[in-house]
Structures are given as C-alpha cells and as structure tokens.
Design a protein around this motif. Structure first.
Motif, PDB file in Angstrom:
ATOM      1  N   GLU A  23      40.117  45.848  39.658  1.00 59.09           N
ATOM      2  CA  GLU A  23      39.216  46.821  40.270  1.00 59.09           C
ATOM      3  C   GLU A  23      38.412  46.190  41.394  1.00 59.09           C
ATOM      4  O   GLU A  23      38.159  46.819  42.427  1.00 59.09           O
ATOM      5  CB  GLU A  23      38.282  47.401  39.203  1.00 59.09           C
ATOM      6  CG  GLU A  23      38.999  48.278  38.181  1.00 59.09           C
ATOM      7  CD  GLU A  23      38.062  48.780  37.100  1.00 59.09           C
ATOM      8  OE1 GLU A  23      36.871  48.374  37.124  1.00 59.09           O
ATOM      9  OE2 GLU A  23      38.506  49.559  36.242  1.00 59.09           O
ATOM     10  N   VAL A  24      38.001  44.930  41.223  1.00 60.40           N
ATOM     11  CA  VAL A  24      37.227  44.248  42.261  1.00 60.40           C
ATOM     12  C   VAL A  24      38.070  44.053  43.514  1.00 60.40           C
ATOM     13  O   VAL A  24      37.586  44.190  44.641  1.00 60.40           O
ATOM     14  CB  VAL A  24      36.700  42.896  41.734  1.00 60.40           C
ATOM     15  CG1 VAL A  24      36.120  42.060  42.877  1.00 60.40           C
ATOM     16  CG2 VAL A  24      35.639  43.133  40.673  1.00 60.40           C
ATOM     17  N   LYS A  49      40.415  43.144  29.362  1.00 61.20           N
ATOM     18  CA  LYS A  49      39.278  43.744  30.068  1.00 61.20           C
ATOM     19  C   LYS A  49      38.960  42.961  31.334  1.00 61.20           C
ATOM     20  O   LYS A  49      38.688  43.554  32.395  1.00 61.20           O
ATOM     21  CB  LYS A  49      38.062  43.759  29.137  1.00 61.20           C
ATOM     22  CG  LYS A  49      36.835  44.428  29.728  1.00 61.20           C
ATOM     23  CD  LYS A  49      35.704  44.469  28.709  1.00 61.20           C
ATOM     24  CE  LYS A  49      34.479  45.157  29.294  1.00 61.20           C
ATOM     25  NZ  LYS A  49      33.370  45.203  28.297  1.00 61.20           N
ATOM     26  N   LEU A  50      38.995  41.629  31.265  1.00 59.25           N
ATOM     27  CA  LEU A  50      38.729  40.800  32.443  1.00 59.25           C
ATOM     28  C   LEU A  50      39.785  41.031  33.512  1.00 59.25           C
ATOM     29  O   LEU A  50      39.455  41.137  34.710  1.00 59.25           O
ATOM     30  CB  LEU A  50      38.696  39.330  32.033  1.00 59.25           C
ATOM     31  CG  LEU A  50      38.451  38.326  33.159  1.00 59.25           C
ATOM     32  CD1 LEU A  50      37.125  38.602  33.848  1.00 59.25           C
ATOM     33  CD2 LEU A  50      38.483  36.892  32.615  1.00 59.25           C
ATOM     34  N   ASP A  51      41.055  41.121  33.125  1.00 58.51           N
ATOM     35  CA  ASP A  51      42.119  41.375  34.104  1.00 58.51           C
ATOM     36  C   ASP A  51      41.916  42.726  34.779  1.00 58.51           C
ATOM     37  O   ASP A  51      42.136  42.861  35.999  1.00 58.51           O
ATOM     38  CB  ASP A  51      43.479  41.348  33.407  1.00 58.51           C
ATOM     39  CG  ASP A  51      43.869  39.945  32.959  1.00 58.51           C
ATOM     40  OD1 ASP A  51      43.284  38.978  33.491  1.00 58.51           O
ATOM     41  OD2 ASP A  51      44.739  39.827  32.074  1.00 58.51           O
ATOM     42  N   LEU A  98      34.937  35.529  39.303  1.00 61.78           N
ATOM     43  CA  LEU A  98      36.144  35.992  38.626  1.00 61.78           C
ATOM     44  C   LEU A  98      37.368  35.154  38.978  1.00 61.78           C
ATOM     45  O   LEU A  98      38.452  35.401  38.472  1.00 61.78           O
ATOM     46  CB  LEU A  98      36.417  37.462  38.981  1.00 61.78           C
ATOM     47  CG  LEU A  98      35.386  38.469  38.469  1.00 61.78           C
ATOM     48  CD1 LEU A  98      35.737  39.866  38.963  1.00 61.78           C
ATOM     49  CD2 LEU A  98      35.332  38.454  36.950  1.00 61.78           C
ATOM     50  N   GLY A  99      37.193  34.178  39.875  1.00 55.85           N
ATOM     51  CA  GLY A  99      38.300  33.306  40.218  1.00 55.85           C
ATOM     52  C   GLY A  99      39.307  33.929  41.162  1.00 55.85           C
ATOM     53  O   GLY A  99      40.473  33.535  41.169  1.00 55.85           O
ATOM     54  N   ILE A 100      38.876  34.906  41.990  1.00 59.87           N
ATOM     55  CA  ILE A 100      39.811  35.550  42.916  1.00 59.87           C
ATOM     56  C   ILE A 100      39.283  35.496  44.345  1.00 59.87           C
ATOM     57  O   ILE A 100      39.586  36.355  45.155  1.00 59.87           O
ATOM     58  CB  ILE A 100      40.073  37.010  42.514  1.00 59.87           C
ATOM     59  CG1 ILE A 100      38.757  37.798  42.442  1.00 59.87           C
ATOM     60  CG2 ILE A 100      40.804  37.090  41.206  1.00 59.87           C
ATOM     61  CD1 ILE A 100      38.967  39.281  42.183  1.00 59.87           C
ATOM     62  N   ALA A 101      38.459  34.478  44.645  1.00 56.47           N
ATOM     63  CA  ALA A 101      37.914  34.359  45.995  1.00 56.47           C
ATOM     64  C   ALA A 101      39.042  34.091  46.987  1.00 56.47           C
ATOM     65  O   ALA A 101      40.000  33.374  46.710  1.00 56.47           O
ATOM     66  CB  ALA A 101      36.899  33.229  46.055  1.00 56.47           C
ATOM     67  N   GLU A 102      38.933  34.680  48.170  1.00 54.49           N
ATOM     68  CA  GLU A 102      39.933  34.508  49.213  1.00 54.49           C
ATOM     69  C   GLU A 102      39.319  33.752  50.381  1.00 54.49           C
ATOM     70  O   GLU A 102      38.096  33.734  50.570  1.00 54.49           O
ATOM     71  CB  GLU A 102      40.432  35.883  49.676  1.00 54.49           C
ATOM     72  CG  GLU A 102      41.061  36.691  48.542  1.00 54.49           C
ATOM     73  CD  GLU A 102      41.380  38.112  48.974  1.00 54.49           C
ATOM     74  OE1 GLU A 102      41.211  38.410  50.165  1.00 54.49           O
ATOM     75  OE2 GLU A 102      41.775  38.895  48.105  1.00 54.49           O
TER      76      GLU A 102
END
Length: 283
Positions: free
Chosen positions: A232-233, A225-227, A254-258
C-alpha cells in the motif's frame, strides 16, 4: 464401549457433568494440552463436548463415562463417608433466598440460622465494598500466595483471576510461573516477589486486555500484514511535496526506500524548479 457416552449431550447431561467435575468424588477431567501456568486445567462440559477454559486452548473431548451423568452413581469421597458415620454432614440453610451449605452435627436452631444470616450479609457487604464489579468474560492478573508445595512458599506470585461458570464463582489459577498457589487473590497492590511471574506479566497483560486477538501474536499473520502495508505504501502518491519527507521515513522503516527518495531537500527543490522553468518555456 457401552460405559461411555459421546457428545452431543442434553442440557441435563451437561449440568450433571459439570456438577461431577466439582462434586463427583474423584479427580475431574482435565485438559490434555500442557499449560505451564494452568496445570491440571479442569474441563468444562458443553453440549458439543468438553472444552478447556484456558485462553486460546483448542482442546476438545467428545466422551465421558456414563456414570458421570448419574449423581446417584458417583463415587463417595472417604471424607463424606466419615462425616456420615459421625453425623457430621452438610445441611442447606436459606439466607435471603440463597442456599448456604453448613457442616455440622445435629439440627440447626432458629437462633443459629439468624446468626448465620447476619454473618453472611456482613461478609457480602464487605466484599462488595472492597471488590469492584468485574467483567465475567475477562480474566485479571492478581497477586497470590504460594502453597507449601511451592519452591517459594513465602513468595507473592501472579495468577489469572477469572469467573468459572461451572462453579459460579471467581477463582485464581496456578502462578504464571507454574507453581502451586493458594486459592483466592491477595489485596490489590501487594508487591509481587516472583521474578518468573513478572517476566510473564507483559504477555498475560496483552492477552487479557479487551480486544485481544490471537492473530496479534501469530508471526505468519503479522508478516502478511506487513507485506500488505508495504504494498500500500508503494502505491501512495509520490508527487506531493508535503508527503515526501514522511514517505522517506516510512519507506526506510519498511525497508523499501528507493534511491530517488534518498535525495536531499535541495536536490528535490532544484528538480522542481527546473521542471517549472521547462513548463514555462513550453507556454
């Protein structure tokens, strides 16, 4: 083996098997899985076999002894034999259309039946006043008193209070801590003294809440679910200024900051202004 019967079972056989579990005169069938909070969980017969009543338990058993569906062949408990020898047996008494079993010797007089009926009505009225209607499909946490076999016989513990279809009655199970408990809940609001029961309370409250799903506690399901949420984000619109600060927080969480999302508000405003000037120059 000829002395065994295997599911599927008829409705009559299911009824006899469940009667045997509480009236058969010997130890009933219990779950083969370990349940620290519900040791010796009694199995419930269904047309497709035995099932365990403990929440989320998937234990199944498809066989029973042939004599279990024949009440005439059930073992007689020694207490029943002694009562029969002394004339002290149970008798059925009708109270407002409900059969009440009364133990004693001799015949029950009309006066005794009337007194019993009055007592039963008063008890039912008091129970209805003190006990709100509960959902029979759910379980509830209730304070209970330990038995003398417990390591904490004077303590107050927590147990699951649930409707047992085979007995047609509400009943409390063992303490959440695994200790042996007396049957029946204590009044609501009774302070719980067992620390181990309190440690289990949050987990059981979550599992007994309406709408609970087993997947809610499955690590693999939660990771998937987190993946999915992360994917989606990543696809959300990044050009809308109103969403940028929110997107920065969500992506970081979510650990996907750019890197481009780590820019200051002033830097982003400067880039926007430069973009507008370039567009005006082209016009």
């Amino acid at each position: 083996m000829s002395n065994l019967i295997r599911a599927p079972w008829t409705a009559e056989q299911v009824d006899a098997l469940n009667r045997f579990q509480k009236e058969g005169g010997m130890h009933p069938f219990t779950c083969g899985h370990e349940h620290p909070a519900h040791p010796n969980a009694i199995l419930n017969a269904t047309p497709t076999g035995w099932r365990c009543f403990v929440l989320d338990c998937e234990y199944e058993q498809d066989w029973a002894h042939a004599f279990m569906v024949d009440p005439a062949a059930w073992p007689r408990p020694f207490t029943d034999l002694r009562r029969q020898a002394s004339g002290d047996t149970c008798k059925d008494v009708d109270v407002d259309g409900e059969t009440i079993r009364v133990r004693g010797s001799g015949e029950i007089t009309i006066e005794a039946q009337e007194a019993l009926g009055a007592l039963v009505r008063v008890a039912k009225a008091k129970f209805a006043e003190e006990s709100p209607e509960l959902d029979k499909t759910r379980g509830y946490l209730r304070p209970v008193r330990a038995t003398m076999l417990s390591d904490d016989p004077d303590g107050v513990h927590l147990a699951v209070y649930s409707w047992l279809e085979m007995f047609e009655a509400w009943a409390t199970g063992p303490g959440l801590c695994g200790e042996s408990m007396m049957q029946g809940p204590l009044p609501d609001g009774t302070a719980v003294t067992c620390q181990r029961c309190e440690e289990y309370r949050p987990k059981y409250e979550r599992m007994l809440a309406p709408g609970y799903r087993k997947d809610d506690d499955d690590p693999d399901v939660l990771r998937a679910k987190l993946d999915r949420i992360r994917d989606e984000v990543r696809l959300l619109c990044e050009c809308c200024g109103n969403n940028r600060d929110r997107m920065v927080r969500i992506r970081r969480e979510l650990g996907i900051a750019e890197e481009e999302w780590d820019k200051t508000e002033a830097e982003r405003a400067s880039e926007d202004e430069a973009g507008l000037e370039e567009g005006e120059g082209r016009l």
